[in-house]
Design an enzyme around this catalytic site. Structure first.
Site, PDB file in Angstrom:
ATOM      1  N   THR A 125       1.137  -0.773  -0.086  1.00  0.00           N
ATOM      2  CA  THR A 125       0.021   0.329  -0.086  1.00  0.00           C
ATOM      3  C   THR A 125       0.978   1.438   0.184  1.00  0.00           C
ATOM      4  O   THR A 125       1.859   1.017   0.566  1.00  0.00           O
ATOM      5  CB  THR A 125      -0.856   0.312   1.561  1.00  0.00           C
ATOM      6  OG1 THR A 125      -1.736   1.219   1.220  1.00  0.00           O
ATOM      7  CG2 THR A 125       0.094   0.153   2.643  1.00  0.00           C
ATOM      8  N   ASP A 126       0.487   2.123  -0.556  1.00  0.00           N
ATOM      9  CA  ASP A 126       1.003   3.585  -0.736  1.00  0.00           C
ATOM     10  C   ASP A 126       1.127   3.937   1.196  1.00  0.00           C
ATOM     11  O   ASP A 126       1.859   4.542   1.294  1.00  0.00           O
ATOM     12  CB  ASP A 126       0.407   4.595  -1.476  1.00  0.00           C
ATOM     13  CG  ASP A 126      -1.317   4.732  -0.872  1.00  0.00           C
ATOM     14  OD1 ASP A 126      -1.650   4.298   0.232  1.00  0.00           O
ATOM     15  OD2 ASP A 126      -1.679   5.523  -1.644  1.00  0.00           O
ATOM     16  N   GLU A 127      -0.064   2.861   1.514  1.00  0.00           N
ATOM     17  CA  GLU A 127       0.607   4.041   3.239  1.00  0.00           C
ATOM     18  C   GLU A 127       2.062   3.968   4.068  1.00  0.00           C
ATOM     19  O   GLU A 127       1.641   4.185   5.000  1.00  0.00           O
ATOM     20  CB  GLU A 127      -0.412   3.706   4.214  1.00  0.00           C
ATOM     21  CG  GLU A 127      -2.237   3.615   3.634  1.00  0.00           C
ATOM     22  CD  GLU A 127      -3.522   3.695   4.633  1.00  0.00           C
ATOM     23  OE1 GLU A 127      -3.198   3.411   5.946  1.00  0.00           O
ATOM     24  OE2 GLU A 127      -4.059   3.693   4.360  1.00  0.00           O
ATOM     25  N   TYR A 152      -1.501  -0.369  10.587  1.00  0.00           N
ATOM     26  CA  TYR A 152      -1.882  -1.051   9.827  1.00  0.00           C
ATOM     27  C   TYR A 152      -0.938  -0.805   8.258  1.00  0.00           C
ATOM     28  O   TYR A 152       0.045  -1.854   8.318  1.00  0.00           O
ATOM     29  CB  TYR A 152      -3.404  -0.402   9.409  1.00  0.00           C
ATOM     30  CG  TYR A 152      -3.642  -1.001   7.674  1.00  0.00           C
ATOM     31  CD1 TYR A 152      -3.223  -2.026   6.833  1.00  0.00           C
ATOM     32  CD2 TYR A 152      -3.396   0.376   6.742  1.00  0.00           C
ATOM     33  CE1 TYR A 152      -3.595  -2.698   5.598  1.00  0.00           C
ATOM     34  CE2 TYR A 152      -3.312  -0.154   5.426  1.00  0.00           C
ATOM     35  CZ  TYR A 152      -3.098  -1.554   4.986  1.00  0.00           C
ATOM     36  OH  TYR A 152      -3.173  -2.101   3.422  1.00  0.00           O
ATOM     37  N   LYS A 156       2.436  -3.606   7.079  1.00  0.00           N
ATOM     38  CA  LYS A 156       2.040  -3.677   5.773  1.00  0.00           C
ATOM     39  C   LYS A 156       3.902  -3.245   5.207  1.00  0.00           C
ATOM     40  O   LYS A 156       4.750  -4.154   4.699  1.00  0.00           O
ATOM     41  CB  LYS A 156       1.318  -2.688   5.067  1.00  0.00           C
ATOM     42  CG  LYS A 156       0.438  -3.412   5.439  1.00  0.00           C
ATOM     43  CD  LYS A 156       0.248  -4.541   4.353  1.00  0.00           C
ATOM     44  CE  LYS A 156      -0.220  -4.867   3.250  1.00  0.00           C
ATOM     45  NZ  LYS A 156      -0.577  -5.664   2.390  1.00  0.00           N
TER      46      LYS A 156
HETATM   47  P1  NAD Z   1     -10.076  -7.463   1.635  1.00  0.00           P
HETATM   48  O1  NAD Z   1      -9.868  -6.519   3.961  1.00  0.00           O
HETATM   49  O2  NAD Z   1     -10.836  -6.752   1.684  1.00  0.00           O
HETATM   50  O3  NAD Z   1      -9.645  -9.017   1.860  1.00  0.00           O
HETATM   51  C1  NAD Z   1      -8.328  -8.968   2.827  1.00  0.00           C
HETATM   52  C2  NAD Z   1      -7.941 -11.025   2.392  1.00  0.00           C
HETATM   53  O4  NAD Z   1      -7.508 -11.945   3.259  1.00  0.00           O
HETATM   54  C3  NAD Z   1      -9.864 -11.088   3.191  1.00  0.00           C
HETATM   55  O5  NAD Z   1      -9.883 -12.251   2.135  1.00  0.00           O
HETATM   56  C4  NAD Z   1      -9.065 -11.461   4.550  1.00  0.00           C
HETATM   57  O6  NAD Z   1     -10.421 -13.328   5.328  1.00  0.00           O
HETATM   58  C5  NAD Z   1      -7.632 -12.704   3.669  1.00  0.00           C
HETATM   59  N1  NAD Z   1      -7.106 -12.884   4.962  1.00  0.00           N
HETATM   60  C6  NAD Z   1      -6.376 -12.076   6.050  1.00  0.00           C
HETATM   61  N2  NAD Z   1      -5.728 -12.121   6.898  1.00  0.00           N
HETATM   62  C7  NAD Z   1      -5.403 -13.823   6.388  1.00  0.00           C
HETATM   63  C8  NAD Z   1      -4.384 -14.536   6.974  1.00  0.00           C
HETATM   64  N3  NAD Z   1      -3.273 -14.720   8.296  1.00  0.00           N
HETATM   65  N4  NAD Z   1      -4.384 -16.011   6.035  1.00  0.00           N
HETATM   66  C9  NAD Z   1      -5.404 -16.133   4.959  1.00  0.00           C
HETATM   67  N5  NAD Z   1      -6.115 -14.784   4.479  1.00  0.00           N
HETATM   68  C10 NAD Z   1      -6.027 -13.969   4.676  1.00  0.00           C
HETATM   69  O7  NAD Z   1      -8.625  -6.184   1.494  1.00  0.00           O
HETATM   70  P2  NAD Z   1      -7.954  -5.839   0.355  1.00  0.00           P
HETATM   71  O8  NAD Z   1      -9.155  -4.269   0.727  1.00  0.00           O
HETATM   72  O9  NAD Z   1      -8.523  -7.308  -0.887  1.00  0.00           O
HETATM   73  O10 NAD Z   1      -6.376  -5.512   0.263  1.00  0.00           O
HETATM   74  C11 NAD Z   1      -6.139  -6.841  -0.875  1.00  0.00           C
HETATM   75  C12 NAD Z   1      -4.709  -7.161  -0.042  1.00  0.00           C
HETATM   76  O11 NAD Z   1      -3.862  -4.924  -0.894  1.00  0.00           O
HETATM   77  C13 NAD Z   1      -3.540  -5.735   1.337  1.00  0.00           C
HETATM   78  O12 NAD Z   1      -2.852  -6.432   1.360  1.00  0.00           O
HETATM   79  C14 NAD Z   1      -4.068  -4.489   0.809  1.00  0.00           C
HETATM   80  O13 NAD Z   1      -3.387  -4.134   1.758  1.00  0.00           O
HETATM   81  C15 NAD Z   1      -3.920  -4.238  -0.010  1.00  0.00           C
HETATM   82  N6  NAD Z   1      -4.056  -3.052  -0.779  1.00  0.00           N
HETATM   83  C16 NAD Z   1      -5.472  -2.453  -0.066  1.00  0.00           C
HETATM   84  C17 NAD Z   1      -5.658  -1.154  -1.020  1.00  0.00           C
HETATM   85  C18 NAD Z   1      -7.141  -1.099  -0.407  1.00  0.00           C
HETATM   86  O14 NAD Z   1      -7.626   0.208  -1.040  1.00  0.00           O
HETATM   87  N7  NAD Z   1      -7.801  -1.449  -0.455  1.00  0.00           N
HETATM   88  C19 NAD Z   1      -4.865  -0.428  -1.486  1.00  0.00           C
HETATM   89  C20 NAD Z   1      -3.768  -0.414  -1.868  1.00  0.00           C
HETATM   90  C21 NAD Z   1      -3.176  -1.910  -0.905  1.00  0.00           C
HETATM   91  O1  DAU Z   2      -4.060   4.019   0.243  1.00  0.00           O
HETATM   92  C1  DAU Z   2      -4.011   2.786   0.322  1.00  0.00           C
HETATM   93  C2  DAU Z   2      -5.190   2.267   1.730  1.00  0.00           C
HETATM   94  O2  DAU Z   2      -6.462   2.674   1.570  1.00  0.00           O
HETATM   95  C3  DAU Z   2      -5.282   0.932   2.198  1.00  0.00           C
HETATM   96  O3  DAU Z   2      -3.570   0.117   2.458  1.00  0.00           O
HETATM   97  C4  DAU Z   2      -5.799   0.368   2.856  1.00  0.00           C
HETATM   98  O4  DAU Z   2      -6.209  -0.912   3.174  1.00  0.00           O
HETATM   99  C5  DAU Z   2      -7.593   0.970   2.757  1.00  0.00           C
HETATM  100  O5  DAU Z   2      -8.081  -0.135   3.818  1.00  0.00           O
HETATM  101  C6  DAU Z   2      -7.767   2.098   2.501  1.00  0.00           C
HETATM  102  O6  DAU Z   2      -7.358   2.647   3.781  1.00  0.00           O
HETATM  103  P1  DAU Z   2      -8.070   4.235   3.767  1.00  0.00           P
HETATM  104  O7  DAU Z   2      -7.947   4.515   5.886  1.00  0.00           O
HETATM  105  O8  DAU Z   2      -7.452   5.589   3.365  1.00  0.00           O
HETATM  106  O9  DAU Z   2      -9.632   3.535   4.052  1.00  0.00           O
HETATM  107  P2  DAU Z   2     -10.622   3.626   4.020  1.00  0.00           P
HETATM  108  O10 DAU Z   2     -11.587   3.795   3.374  1.00  0.00           O
HETATM  109  O11 DAU Z   2     -10.326   3.238   5.159  1.00  0.00           O
HETATM  110  O12 DAU Z   2     -10.599   5.635   4.524  1.00  0.00           O
HETATM  111  C7  DAU Z   2     -10.803   6.808   3.229  1.00  0.00           C
HETATM  112  C8  DAU Z   2     -11.196   8.045   3.678  1.00  0.00           C
HETATM  113  O13 DAU Z   2     -12.309   8.091   3.698  1.00  0.00           O
HETATM  114  C9  DAU Z   2     -10.099   8.033   4.983  1.00  0.00           C
HETATM  115  O14 DAU Z   2      -9.312   9.376   4.701  1.00  0.00           O
HETATM  116  C10 DAU Z   2     -11.588   7.894   6.529  1.00  0.00           C
HETATM  117  C11 DAU Z   2     -12.074   8.047   5.503  1.00  0.00           C
HETATM  118  N1  DAU Z   2     -13.971   7.937   6.165  1.00  0.00           N
HETATM  119  C12 DAU Z   2     -13.976   6.203   6.255  1.00  0.00           C
HETATM  120  C13 DAU Z   2     -14.639   6.000   6.827  1.00  0.00           C
HETATM  121  C14 DAU Z   2     -14.519   4.195   6.753  1.00  0.00           C
HETATM  122  C15 DAU Z   2     -14.675   8.479   6.402  1.00  0.00           C
HETATM  123  O15 DAU Z   2     -14.851   9.895   6.515  1.00  0.00           O
HETATM  124  N2  DAU Z   2     -16.015   7.901   6.888  1.00  0.00           N
HETATM  125  C16 DAU Z   2     -16.153   6.886   7.065  1.00  0.00           C
HETATM  126  O16 DAU Z   2     -17.118   5.973   7.443  1.00  0.00           O
END
Ligand code: NAD
Ligand code: DAU
Length: 345
Positions: A125-127, A152, A156
């Site tokens: 992730t970019d975080e 988190y 990562k």
């Molecule tokens: P998600 O939470 O929707 O899905 C995660 C999945 O991993 C789930 O199916 C969960 O059951 C599984 N999991 C968790 N722990 C596990 C373990 N110990 N063994 C096996 N499976 C396990 O997450 P997502 O949003 O699909 O993110 C997927 C990946 O992409 C993550 O690594 C996250 O850090 C990365 N990522 C997410 C975003 C975003 O915006 N959502 C952006 C950049 C990177």
């Molecule tokens: O940048 C990549 C990341 O983006 C991933 O690595 C993470 O897995 C993914 O969850 C996401 O992280 P954020 O914390 O940015 O995403 P989230 O959807 O939780 O929140 C997006 C923004 O919205 C954040 O600034 C918090 C805000 N927010 C979130 C929720 C759930 C609100 O304002 N209201 C809400 O109800």
């Protein structure tokens, strides 16, 4: 091509598996997923069972992970490692699960790939880079120093460091990608965009943390996954690739767009009811993320296709409207949990 996709029953992983099945008729995918609250079998249920196998296991379980990785013997075979605890808010309440899945889990995946000399792509992730000021001219690049803020992002970052060390010390053939905020179908309703959409569809008010000034760099999940596929095809082991679609918007802007597309609220600038509530801010809330994906685009010839955020949101709203069976069973539990800490400002 045989792939082991960890976390393939979660949001991005399930979209990835669906894309692979559609684009590669000869591919076989084994999903390794521990089926946490974030996983959903329904995201994969319509895929052919002779092409996609779901193995319920913890990727930190070295025996289970090793056994699946050992089956990857062909030249195009690989592990794509999506599995992680992914939600910042949860990491503030219960960080232990994040250390386990994101760090110990990645360690087990690395050891299996090392033992069997299997290609690995690690999804990050970019975080990991921390946050930027709103007026900061520089975006994140592969050379930006790591500076994670939350449990988190710290886990990562730790996972990324393990991958780098296993590349250098043991010659594991691994690539890393750091992507910005994803949106699209099959995203858990705890996350910002689907939470607001499903609040409106359930007759509840959307919830904006603090003033909504925080900026996220949105990318459609299909574009993230097309980049991951391109890295698998053309990426150079040992390299880190940044993935982003120049989609920076403040949370307030995204909230207004969702409300407008769904016909909710009036104009908050004119002093009327905006249709959403401002609620307690997230502790330690990162201010802004912004990805410079120039190197990935130039070196791998990748381009995002879904660059119209408004259109992407419209399609995503339609998906949640048409797939209530997918999200309704978990919605009440998510909102009950938020209600424990959230207060309307
Ligand atoms: P998600 O939470 O929707 O899905 C995660 C999945 O991993 C789930 O199916 C969960 O059951 C599984 N999991 C968790 N722990 C596990 C373990 N110990 N063994 C096996 N499976 C396990 O997450 P997502 O949003 O699909 O993110 C997927 C990946 O992409 C993550 O690594 C996250 O850090 C990365 N990522 C997410 C975003 C975003 O915006 N959502 C952006 C950049 C990177
Ligand atoms: O940048 C990549 C990341 O983006 C991933 O690595 C993470 O897995 C993914 O969850 C996401 O992280 P954020 O914390 O940015 O995403 P989230 O959807 O939780 O929140 C997006 C923004 O919205 C954040 O600034 C918090 C805000 N927010 C979130 C929720 C759930 C609100 O304002 N209201 C809400 O109800």
């Amino acid at each position: 091509m045989r792939l082991v996709v960890t976390g393939g029953a979660g949001f991005i992983g399930a979209n990835f598996v669906r894309t692979v099945v559609r684009q590669f008729p000869d591919a076989h995918v084994t999903v390794l997923d521990s089926m946490t609250y974030a996983a959903n079998r329904a995201s994969l249920a319509d895929l052919p069972s002779d092409r996609v196998e779901l193995v319920e296991a913890d990727c930190a379980d070295t025996a289970a992970t090793d056994q699946l990785v050992a089956g990857l013997t062909g030249p195009g075979d690989a592990v794509v490692h999506f599995a992680a605890e992914s939600h910042n808010d949860n990491s503030l309440a219960s960080p232990g699960a994040f250390v386990h899945s994101n760090i110990v889990g990645t360690y087990a995946v690395l050891e299996a790939c090392r033992r069997h000399d299997v290609r690995l792509h690690h999804v990050s992730t970019d975080e990991v880079y921390g946050d930027l000021q709103l007026d900061d001219p520089a975006k994140f690049t592969p050379d930006t120093a790591y500076n994670p803020s939350s449990p988190y992002s710290a886990t990562k970052a730790g996972a990324d460091m393990l991958v780098r060390a296993w590349v250098r010390s043991f010659g594991v053939r691994a690539t890393i990608s750091n992507c910005s905020n994803n949106y699209g179908p099959y995203q858990h309703v705890e996350k910002f965009i689907p939470r607001q959409i499903t609040n409106i569809l359930s007759g509840h008010r959307p919830r904006l943390y603090g003033s909504g000034a925080n900026v996220r760099d949105w990318i459609h999940v299909s574009d993230h996954n097309s980049a991951v596929l391109r890295i698998l095809e053309r990426g150079e082991p040992g390299r880190t690739y940044l993935i982003g679609a120049d989609g920076e918007r403040s949370n307030l802007q995204v909230m207004r767009m969702i409300c407008e597309l769904m016909g909710v609220g009036g104009s908050d600038t004119a002093g009327g009811d905006p249709g959403f509530d401002h609620v307690t801010d997230r502790p330690g809330h990162d201010l802004r993320y912004a990805i410079d994906s120039t190197a990935t685009r130039e070196e791998l010839g990748w381009q995002p296709q879904h660059t119209d955020l408004r259109e992407g949101l419209r399609q995503t709203i339609d998906w949640y409207r048409d797939n209530r069976d997918w999200w309704e069973p978990v919605k009440a539990r998510v909102e009950t949990r938020y209600a424990q800490t959230e207060r309307v400002l």
